[in-house]
Design a protein around this motif. Structure first.
Motif, PDB file in Angstrom:
ATOM      1  N   VAL A   8       0.864  -1.190   0.000  1.00  0.00           N
ATOM      2  CA  VAL A   8       0.000   0.000   0.000  1.00  0.00           C
ATOM      3  C   VAL A   8       0.898   1.236   0.000  1.00  0.00           C
ATOM      4  N   THR A  78      -7.037   4.699  -2.514  1.00  0.00           N
ATOM      5  CA  THR A  78      -6.472   5.135  -1.230  1.00  0.00           C
ATOM      6  C   THR A  78      -7.009   4.242  -0.121  1.00  0.00           C
ATOM      7  N   ILE A 106       2.894   4.840   2.955  1.00  0.00           N
ATOM      8  CA  ILE A 106       1.917   5.830   2.487  1.00  0.00           C
ATOM      9  C   ILE A 106       2.310   7.251   2.886  1.00  0.00           C
ATOM     10  N   GLY A 107       3.515   7.394   3.361  1.00  0.00           N
ATOM     11  CA  GLY A 107       4.052   8.738   3.567  1.00  0.00           C
ATOM     12  C   GLY A 107       3.407   9.534   4.673  1.00  0.00           C
ATOM     13  N   LYS A 356      24.110  17.246  -5.022  1.00  0.00           N
ATOM     14  CA  LYS A 356      22.693  16.886  -4.803  1.00  0.00           C
ATOM     15  C   LYS A 356      22.077  16.390  -6.109  1.00  0.00           C
TER      16      LYS A 356
HETATM   17  C1  LIG Z   1       9.412  19.875  -0.660  1.00  0.00           C
HETATM   18  C2  LIG Z   1      10.044  18.729   0.066  1.00  0.00           C
HETATM   19  C3  LIG Z   1      11.382  18.424  -0.164  1.00  0.00           C
HETATM   20  C4  LIG Z   1      11.981  17.353   0.520  1.00  0.00           C
HETATM   21  N1  LIG Z   1      13.298  17.093   0.264  1.00  0.00           N
HETATM   22  C5  LIG Z   1      13.880  16.068   0.911  1.00  0.00           C
HETATM   23  C6  LIG Z   1      15.249  15.749   0.652  1.00  0.00           C
HETATM   24  O1  LIG Z   1      15.924  16.395  -0.155  1.00  0.00           O
HETATM   25  N2  LIG Z   1      15.802  14.710   1.341  1.00  0.00           N
HETATM   26  C7  LIG Z   1      15.076  13.970   2.257  1.00  0.00           C
HETATM   27  O2  LIG Z   1      15.619  13.035   2.839  1.00  0.00           O
HETATM   28  N3  LIG Z   1      13.772  14.241   2.527  1.00  0.00           N
HETATM   29  C8  LIG Z   1      13.172  15.267   1.872  1.00  0.00           C
HETATM   30  N4  LIG Z   1      11.861  15.552   2.134  1.00  0.00           N
HETATM   31  C9  LIG Z   1      11.116  14.683   3.077  1.00  0.00           C
HETATM   32  C10 LIG Z   1      10.573  13.523   2.284  1.00  0.00           C
HETATM   33  O3  LIG Z   1       9.657  14.006   1.376  1.00  0.00           O
HETATM   34  C11 LIG Z   1       9.772  12.521   3.095  1.00  0.00           C
HETATM   35  O4  LIG Z   1      10.447  12.157   4.218  1.00  0.00           O
HETATM   36  C12 LIG Z   1       9.555  11.321   2.176  1.00  0.00           C
HETATM   37  O5  LIG Z   1       8.674  11.697   1.168  1.00  0.00           O
HETATM   38  C13 LIG Z   1       8.996  10.129   2.886  1.00  0.00           C
HETATM   39  O6  LIG Z   1       8.849   9.148   1.919  1.00  0.00           O
HETATM   40  P1  LIG Z   1       7.725   8.035   2.020  1.00  0.00           P
HETATM   41  O7  LIG Z   1       8.129   7.001   1.075  1.00  0.00           O
HETATM   42  O8  LIG Z   1       7.509   7.680   3.437  1.00  0.00           O
HETATM   43  O9  LIG Z   1       6.364   8.717   1.576  1.00  0.00           O
HETATM   44  P2  LIG Z   1       5.890   9.530   0.315  1.00  0.00           P
HETATM   45  O10 LIG Z   1       7.009  10.012  -0.448  1.00  0.00           O
HETATM   46  O11 LIG Z   1       4.925  10.517   0.848  1.00  0.00           O
HETATM   47  O12 LIG Z   1       5.093   8.443  -0.566  1.00  0.00           O
HETATM   48  C14 LIG Z   1       3.863   7.919  -0.147  1.00  0.00           C
HETATM   49  C15 LIG Z   1       3.143   7.284  -1.344  1.00  0.00           C
HETATM   50  O13 LIG Z   1       1.955   6.635  -0.880  1.00  0.00           O
HETATM   51  C16 LIG Z   1       0.807   7.027  -1.617  1.00  0.00           C
HETATM   52  N5  LIG Z   1      -0.297   7.054  -0.647  1.00  0.00           N
HETATM   53  C17 LIG Z   1      -0.446   7.966   0.356  1.00  0.00           C
HETATM   54  N6  LIG Z   1      -1.518   7.635   1.125  1.00  0.00           N
HETATM   55  C18 LIG Z   1      -2.034   6.493   0.611  1.00  0.00           C
HETATM   56  C19 LIG Z   1      -3.121   5.637   0.990  1.00  0.00           C
HETATM   57  N7  LIG Z   1      -3.857   5.894   2.076  1.00  0.00           N
HETATM   58  N8  LIG Z   1      -3.382   4.564   0.231  1.00  0.00           N
HETATM   59  C20 LIG Z   1      -2.631   4.287  -0.868  1.00  0.00           C
HETATM   60  N9  LIG Z   1      -1.566   5.045  -1.270  1.00  0.00           N
HETATM   61  C21 LIG Z   1      -1.259   6.116  -0.533  1.00  0.00           C
HETATM   62  C22 LIG Z   1       1.163   8.375  -2.206  1.00  0.00           C
HETATM   63  O14 LIG Z   1       0.492   8.553  -3.464  1.00  0.00           O
HETATM   64  C23 LIG Z   1       2.690   8.267  -2.384  1.00  0.00           C
HETATM   65  O15 LIG Z   1       2.976   7.689  -3.644  1.00  0.00           O
HETATM   66  C24 LIG Z   1      11.233  16.599   1.460  1.00  0.00           C
HETATM   67  C25 LIG Z   1       9.885  16.902   1.693  1.00  0.00           C
HETATM   68  C26 LIG Z   1       9.298  17.947   1.004  1.00  0.00           C
HETATM   69  C27 LIG Z   1       7.853  18.255   1.266  1.00  0.00           C
END
Ligand SMILES: Cc1cc2nc3c(=O)[nH]c(=O)nc-3n(C[C@H](O)[C@H](O)[C@H](O)COP(=O)(O)OP(=O)(O)OC[C@H]3O[C@@H](n4cnc5c(N)ncnc54)[C@H](O)[C@@H]3O)c2cc1C
Length: 382
Positions: A8, A78, A106-107, A356
């Motif tokens: 997910v 979702t 799911i971030g 970077k």
């Molecule tokens: C502008 C910006 C710049 C950043 N730059 C950096 C950087 O340079 N270096 C760094 O280390 N961190 C950076 N970060 C922090 C980083 O974005 C997060 O820590 C990272 O995105 C976490 O990754 P993730 O895989 O947990 O989740 P996410 O990247 O948020 O991915 C989650 C995925 O799950 C999907 N999803 C969400 N909810 C659901 C649901 N309920 N059901 C099904 N699918 C779902 C979404 O569509 C998405 O594809 C930055 C953040 C921002 C906002």
């Protein structure tokens, strides 16, 4: 008899498992990938997409293609509820997906409702990252109409800094006219060494950004931002970079969570209460740690998650995830330069941006599927 493995979210922590999906298939397991979008935008290059340094197709992974080309089913949806006893995932589409083993990536979300009761079209939370593409399009439209724009960036953390810097880049590259006010909360880059704060302040203020520190934003309504001290700023467009928090999915489903609301997992990235539920990235809370919500950890959790999902299906010893104490962050300052920050080591320059850019593009090349960069569709791939 194979089992049903469900992913997910197609975020940063699932990319290795998605790339090696056929290994699960070869062992006879059925695999389903559920994500709110067929694409996943890499946040590290998000601000560069806002300023136009990167094209959208350079910044996203085609999760649907990655999954389907390796024999998995892909569902655009979702997850809104989990039944850990009956082993079902409920989607906003009304579908109910059974699982034997499931992994969540799911971030996190920007808590928009804490500042804007009725979010208007000119308010852009910095996550999901696709919002930066929507904002870019609306700013370019305004520039074409020769409009002078008042921008407010709410939040003095890394995201707020990079958004302000790349807004400057967007205006410079497109001869746009705009005023940028960065409201940094109590202190700009509160967790960073003084040198990083000084370099960021100088880089932004010498290009005309107004930085306000010492007061918080109380409300953001249609054309105005109100501070906790009552001061008001008129604005045409605002970015919300006020921090991120895990969705309430786990709490709402009665699955143990950590202090930040993330699913509480042990060092094997397994729910502390449900051994067939795994997770990675911003949406988890690692037992005994309070990790910063940065992509670095999500990326480093990849191989452990892949290995442990295989072990959960096939039996075998699981690996443990040991988070690093210090991590590298490089701010893209929107002018071809970067600010490098690791522990107390801080410096600014072209080389920092090139480093970077090299790290980010290498990461993209590792997980982008073939032909993805040739896609002509620059449209809104949601
Ligand atoms: C502008 C910006 C710049 C950043 N730059 C950096 C950087 O340079 N270096 C760094 O280390 N961190 C950076 N970060 C922090 C980083 O974005 C997060 O820590 C990272 O995105 C976490 O990754 P993730 O895989 O947990 O989740 P996410 O990247 O948020 O991915 C989650 C995925 O799950 C999907 N999803 C969400 N909810 C659901 C649901 N309920 N059901 C099904 N699918 C779902 C979404 O569509 C998405 O594809 C930055 C953040 C921002 C906002």
């Amino acid at each position: 008899m194979g089992k049903h493995l469900v992913f997910v979210g197609g975020g940063h922590a699932h990319l290795t498992s998605l790339k090696l999906l056929s290994n699960f298939r070869k062992l006879g397991h059925q695999v389903t990938v559920i994500s709110s979008s067929p694409y996943h935008y890499y946040s590290g290059m998000g601000p560069g997409m806002l300023s136009g340094i990167y094209q959208p197709r350079e910044v996203r992974f085609h999760v649907k293609k990655l999954a389907e080309e390796r024999g998995a089913a892909f569902i655009k949806g979702t997850a809104v509820k989990i039944d850990p006893r009956e082993h079902f995932i409920f989607l906003d589409t009304g579908e109910k997906v059974p699982y034997d083993v499931v992994s969540f990536n799911i971030g996190s979300e920007v808590p928009v409702e804490s500042l804007a009761k009725t979010p208007a079209g000119n308010l852009f939370p910095v996550k999901p990252v696709i919002n930066l593409l929507t904002a870019r399009r609306s700013i370019l439209e305004a520039i074409r109409n020769n409009r002078m724009l008042r921008f407010v960036v709410v939040g003095g953390g890394p995201a707020g800094v990079e958004i302000s810097a790349n807004l400057l880049g967007l205006l410079r590259e497109n001869r746009g006219r705009g005023e940028i006010t960065l409201i940094g909360g109590k202190r700009l880059l509160a967790d960073a060494p003084e040198k990083a704060r000084r370099l960021v302040r100088e880089s932004l203020t010498c290009r005309g950004v107004t930085i306000i520190e010492g007061s918080r934003v109380k409300a953001v309504e249609k054309g105005q931002v109100t501070l906790s001290d009552g001061k008001r700023f008129d604005m045409d467009l605002a970015f919300l970079a006020i921090g991120i928090q895990p969705s309430s999915l786990f709490r709402d489903s009665g699955i143990p969570t950590g202090a930040d609301g993330g699913m509480l997992v042990n060092a094997r990235l397994q729910s502390v209460a449900h051994p067939d539920i795994f997770g990675g990235g911003d949406c988890i809370s690692l037992e005994g740690h309070s990790l910063a919500k940065v992509g670095v950890y999500a990326v480093r959790e990849n191989p452990v998650l892949y290995h442990n999902l295989l072990a959960a299906l096939e039996g075998g010893k699981m690996d443990v995830f040991a988070p690093q104490k210090k991590f590298l962050l490089i701010f893209n300052m929107g002018n071809g330069k970067g600010i490098f920050w690791k522990g107390n080591w801080v410096w600014e320059g072209r080389l920092a941006f090139l480093l970077k850019n090299y790290i980010d593009r290498k990461f993209m090349r590792t997980f982008q599927v073939s032909g993805e960069l040739d896609e002509q569709s620059e449209g809104f791939a949601q």
